[in-house]
Design a protein around this motif. Structure first.
Motif, PDB file in Angstrom:
ATOM      1  N   MET A  26       3.570 -68.284  80.193  1.00 53.62           N
ATOM      2  CA  MET A  26       3.798 -69.620  79.651  1.00 53.62           C
ATOM      3  C   MET A  26       4.322 -70.589  80.715  1.00 53.62           C
ATOM      4  N   GLN A  27       5.263 -70.138  81.552  1.00 48.70           N
ATOM      5  CA  GLN A  27       5.798 -71.023  82.591  1.00 48.70           C
ATOM      6  C   GLN A  27       4.707 -71.440  83.567  1.00 48.70           C
ATOM      7  N   SER A  29       1.548 -71.468  83.006  1.00 54.85           N
ATOM      8  CA  SER A  29       0.592 -72.299  82.278  1.00 54.85           C
ATOM      9  C   SER A  29       1.066 -73.749  82.230  1.00 54.85           C
ATOM     10  N   ILE A  30       2.346 -73.951  81.983  1.00 54.36           N
ATOM     11  CA  ILE A  30       2.899 -75.311  81.981  1.00 54.36           C
ATOM     12  C   ILE A  30       2.801 -75.920  83.374  1.00 54.36           C
ATOM     13  N   ILE A  33      -0.705 -77.100  83.863  1.00 59.32           N
ATOM     14  CA  ILE A  33      -0.952 -78.351  83.128  1.00 59.32           C
ATOM     15  C   ILE A  33      -0.360 -79.532  83.902  1.00 59.32           C
ATOM     16  N   ALA A  41      -4.653 -73.180  83.028  1.00 64.33           N
ATOM     17  CA  ALA A  41      -3.537 -73.090  82.079  1.00 64.33           C
ATOM     18  C   ALA A  41      -3.950 -72.297  80.846  1.00 64.33           C
ATOM     19  N   TYR A  45      -2.347 -68.617  79.690  1.00 60.97           N
ATOM     20  CA  TYR A  45      -1.674 -68.445  78.400  1.00 60.97           C
ATOM     21  C   TYR A  45      -2.476 -69.196  77.335  1.00 60.97           C
ATOM     22  N   ILE A  48      -1.197 -72.039  74.786  1.00 60.94           N
ATOM     23  CA  ILE A  48      -0.439 -73.183  75.290  1.00 60.94           C
ATOM     24  C   ILE A  48      -0.801 -74.487  74.581  1.00 60.94           C
ATOM     25  N   TYR A  49      -2.075 -74.718  74.343  1.00 61.05           N
ATOM     26  CA  TYR A  49      -2.474 -75.996  73.737  1.00 61.05           C
ATOM     27  C   TYR A  49      -2.135 -76.049  72.248  1.00 61.05           C
ATOM     28  N   LEU A  51       0.420 -74.491  70.988  1.00 55.80           N
ATOM     29  CA  LEU A  51       1.872 -74.676  70.980  1.00 55.80           C
ATOM     30  C   LEU A  51       2.252 -76.129  71.220  1.00 55.80           C
ATOM     31  N   ILE A  52       1.545 -76.779  72.129  1.00 52.40           N
ATOM     32  CA  ILE A  52       1.791 -78.199  72.379  1.00 52.40           C
ATOM     33  C   ILE A  52       1.497 -79.009  71.121  1.00 52.40           C
ATOM     34  N   ASN A  80      -0.754 -70.017  66.120  1.00 54.87           N
ATOM     35  CA  ASN A  80      -0.024 -69.647  67.332  1.00 54.87           C
ATOM     36  C   ASN A  80       0.369 -68.179  67.320  1.00 54.87           C
TER      37      ASN A  80
END
Length: 95
Positions: A26-27, A29-30, A33, A41, A45, A48-49, A51-52, A80
């Protein structure tokens, strides 16, 4: 010059047990992005999208309630959960 990866937290689960956790990636992936590499990204993970999107809906609903927000939040949360658990199973057993 220091890169953002120098500030990332290590995964204790991976260090202690040698296995990825459900949040591994996740880190990075951020970071992808923020650097504009959206495909990488997703590969790092996949959840990720979504979750956003979930965080955005919760944030918007906090300030401005809208119709069916509860249903949207539940659907995004379930999606998710499925993506995170599915990615964990795939990385653990098939990769």
């Amino acid at each position: 010059m220091m890169s953002p990866e120098d500030y990332m937290l290590p995964c204790l689960n991976k260090k202690i047990f040698g296995l990825d956790c459900m949040g591994c990636g996740m880190q990075r992936s951020i970071a992808f992005i923020l650097n504009g590499d959206f495909v990488a990204a997703f590969h790092m993970y996949p959840a990720i999208y979504s979750l956003i999107a979930l965080i955005a809906v919760i944030f918007i609903n906090y300030f401005r309630n809208f119709k069916h927000a509860y249903k949207i939040i539940i659907i995004l949360a379930l999606m998710n959960a499925i993506l995170i658990v599915g990615n964990f199973i795939f990385k653990t057993f098939f990769n």
